[in-house]
Design a protein around this motif. Structure first.
Motif, PDB file in Angstrom:
ATOM      1  N   GLY A 102       0.781  -1.228   0.000  1.00  0.00           N
ATOM      2  CA  GLY A 102       0.000   0.000   0.000  1.00  0.00           C
ATOM      3  C   GLY A 102       0.811   1.275   0.000  1.00  0.00           C
ATOM      4  O   GLY A 102       0.248   2.369   0.126  1.00  0.00           O
ATOM      5  N   LYS A 103       2.131   1.153  -0.158  1.00  0.00           N
ATOM      6  CA  LYS A 103       2.982   2.336  -0.145  1.00  0.00           C
ATOM      7  C   LYS A 103       3.794   2.433  -1.427  1.00  0.00           C
ATOM      8  O   LYS A 103       3.862   1.488  -2.209  1.00  0.00           O
ATOM      9  N   GLY A 104       4.427   3.564  -1.627  1.00  0.00           N
ATOM     10  CA  GLY A 104       5.306   3.733  -2.760  1.00  0.00           C
ATOM     11  C   GLY A 104       6.676   3.145  -2.482  1.00  0.00           C
ATOM     12  O   GLY A 104       7.051   2.908  -1.328  1.00  0.00           O
TER      13      GLY A 104
ATOM     14  N   PHE B 166      12.752  -0.709 -14.423  1.00  0.00           N
ATOM     15  CA  PHE B 166      12.563  -1.425 -13.167  1.00  0.00           C
ATOM     16  C   PHE B 166      12.347  -2.916 -13.405  1.00  0.00           C
ATOM     17  O   PHE B 166      11.700  -3.317 -14.375  1.00  0.00           O
ATOM     18  N   GLY B 167      12.866  -3.722 -12.477  1.00  0.00           N
ATOM     19  CA  GLY B 167      12.556  -5.134 -12.460  1.00  0.00           C
ATOM     20  C   GLY B 167      11.190  -5.369 -11.850  1.00  0.00           C
ATOM     21  O   GLY B 167      10.601  -4.469 -11.245  1.00  0.00           O
ATOM     22  N   PRO B 168      10.654  -6.599 -11.958  1.00  0.00           N
ATOM     23  CA  PRO B 168       9.307  -6.890 -11.455  1.00  0.00           C
ATOM     24  C   PRO B 168       9.231  -7.032  -9.945  1.00  0.00           C
ATOM     25  O   PRO B 168       8.148  -6.982  -9.381  1.00  0.00           O
TER      26      PRO B 168
ATOM     27  N   TYR C 156       4.263   6.905 -13.054  1.00  0.00           N
ATOM     28  CA  TYR C 156       4.439   5.493 -13.350  1.00  0.00           C
ATOM     29  C   TYR C 156       3.139   4.746 -13.076  1.00  0.00           C
ATOM     30  O   TYR C 156       2.347   5.147 -12.238  1.00  0.00           O
TER      31      TYR C 156
ATOM     32  N   GLN D   2       1.958   0.807 -11.979  1.00  0.00           N
ATOM     33  CA  GLN D   2       2.490  -0.447 -11.459  1.00  0.00           C
ATOM     34  C   GLN D   2       1.439  -1.531 -11.586  1.00  0.00           C
ATOM     35  O   GLN D   2       0.365  -1.432 -10.995  1.00  0.00           O
TER      36      GLN D   2
ATOM     37  N   ARG E 165       4.837  -7.074 -12.333  1.00  0.00           N
ATOM     38  CA  ARG E 165       5.608  -6.438 -13.415  1.00  0.00           C
ATOM     39  C   ARG E 165       6.324  -5.221 -12.881  1.00  0.00           C
ATOM     40  O   ARG E 165       5.946  -4.656 -11.850  1.00  0.00           O
ATOM     41  N   GLY E 166       7.343  -4.805 -13.595  1.00  0.00           N
ATOM     42  CA  GLY E 166       8.087  -3.613 -13.196  1.00  0.00           C
ATOM     43  C   GLY E 166       7.277  -2.364 -13.434  1.00  0.00           C
ATOM     44  O   GLY E 166       6.311  -2.353 -14.195  1.00  0.00           O
ATOM     45  N   LEU E 167       7.678  -1.298 -12.804  1.00  0.00           N
ATOM     46  CA  LEU E 167       7.006  -0.010 -12.979  1.00  0.00           C
ATOM     47  C   LEU E 167       7.136   0.440 -14.433  1.00  0.00           C
ATOM     48  O   LEU E 167       8.210   0.379 -15.026  1.00  0.00           O
TER      49      LEU E 167
ATOM     50  N   PHE F 145      -2.314   0.889 -10.162  1.00  0.00           N
ATOM     51  CA  PHE F 145      -1.696   1.652  -9.091  1.00  0.00           C
ATOM     52  C   PHE F 145      -0.763   2.659  -9.743  1.00  0.00           C
ATOM     53  O   PHE F 145       0.173   2.284 -10.451  1.00  0.00           O
TER      54      PHE F 145
ATOM     55  N   LEU G   3       1.872   5.819  -9.554  1.00  0.00           N
ATOM     56  CA  LEU G   3       2.885   6.394  -8.677  1.00  0.00           C
ATOM     57  C   LEU G   3       3.484   7.641  -9.294  1.00  0.00           C
ATOM     58  O   LEU G   3       3.845   7.658 -10.467  1.00  0.00           O
TER      59      LEU G   3
ATOM     60  N   GLY H   5       5.890   8.948  -4.292  1.00  0.00           N
ATOM     61  CA  GLY H   5       4.762   9.133  -3.404  1.00  0.00           C
ATOM     62  C   GLY H   5       4.180   7.780  -3.031  1.00  0.00           C
ATOM     63  O   GLY H   5       4.682   6.732  -3.459  1.00  0.00           O
ATOM     64  N   ASP H   6       3.112   7.800  -2.248  1.00  0.00           N
ATOM     65  CA  ASP H   6       2.507   6.552  -1.790  1.00  0.00           C
ATOM     66  C   ASP H   6       1.448   6.005  -2.739  1.00  0.00           C
ATOM     67  O   ASP H   6       0.780   5.020  -2.421  1.00  0.00           O
TER      68      ASP H   6
END
Lengths: 110, 112
Positions: free
Chosen positions: A41-43, A100-102, B36, B38, B42-44, B88, B90, B104-105
């Motif tokens: 639930g967070k970044g 980014f990786g997964p 981004y 998500q 998978r990656g961002l 999601f 970001l 950010g969250d």
């Protein structure tokens, strides 16, 4: 295109043991890598980074190793604690943007 | 110190409705700003980035758009949401492109 990936989607570690999370990248053009931690639930939260002119960098309980020969990056967490349970991402900078990786989900067992 | 805020944290919208997600950064000036998406496992995926007011670069063709009306404000929008826009989202910033991203969250968007 460039890709950054992790070897294992999940990892379970006993509390107090060391954790090693691995990442491979496809293109040697990146000269900057970062590890992130993401709790539910967070970044993503920055953990540690390393530039290609280094092989190793240490932080508090964490160490990042970079092997440019085999295009491999690892994150080592010493004395893993319950609060370390999260998803861990590696990212490589290609041009002006990060790939980014997964992610690997780390579970800490009591 | 620098902080980044995103809102709303969660949003449930019907298909075809508009969208506005907001992101602001405090404690720094002229940051690079990023959106981004998500997806699970998978990656961002980078959607948009901005190096200054009114300057937006899009990484993938899609149903979304971004705007930067002020130095530290970044907005993600859509005129008509699709089911595939669920996810999601970001927001992130850095001082320079070769510096760490700070996130950010996130905003969780569900499309009904």
């Amino acid at each position: 295109g460039e890709s950054v990936g992790l070897h294992l989607p999940t990892l379970s570690v006993q509390e107090g043991d060391n954790s090693i999370i691995n990442c491979a990248y496809s293109n040697s053009a990146s000269d900057y890598f970062i590890w992130y931690k993401q709790e539910s639930g967070k970044g993503p939260q920055f953990i540690i980074d390393i530039r290609s002119n280094m092989d190793k960098r240490q932080g508090q309980r964490v160490t990042v190793l970079l092997n440019k020969t085999v295009k491999h990056l690892s994150l080592q967490i010493a004395a893993t604690q319950p609060g370390d349970s999260a998803v861990y991402f590696c990212a490589g900078l290609y041009g002006q943007n990060f790939v980014f990786g997964p992610g690997t989900r780390l579970s800490v067992l009591p | 110190s620098q902080t980044i805020h995103q809102w709303p944290a969660t949003l449930v919208q019907p298909v075809g409705s508009p969208l506005s997600l907001e992101c602001t950064v405090e404690g720094t000036s002229n940051p690079n700003l990023y959106w981004y998406r998500q997806a699970a496992g998978r990656g961002l995926q980078l959607l948009f980035y901005s190096v200054g007011i009114g300057q937006i670069s899009s990484e993938v063709p899609q149903n979304l758009s971004a705007s930067r009306p002020q130095d530290r404000q970044f907005i993600l929008s859509s005129k008509k949401l699709l089911l595939s826009d669920s996810g999601f989202y970001l927001c992130a910033w850095n001082r320079d492109s070769n510096q760490p991203l700070h996130f950010g969250d996130g905003s969780r968007l569900s499309i009904l």
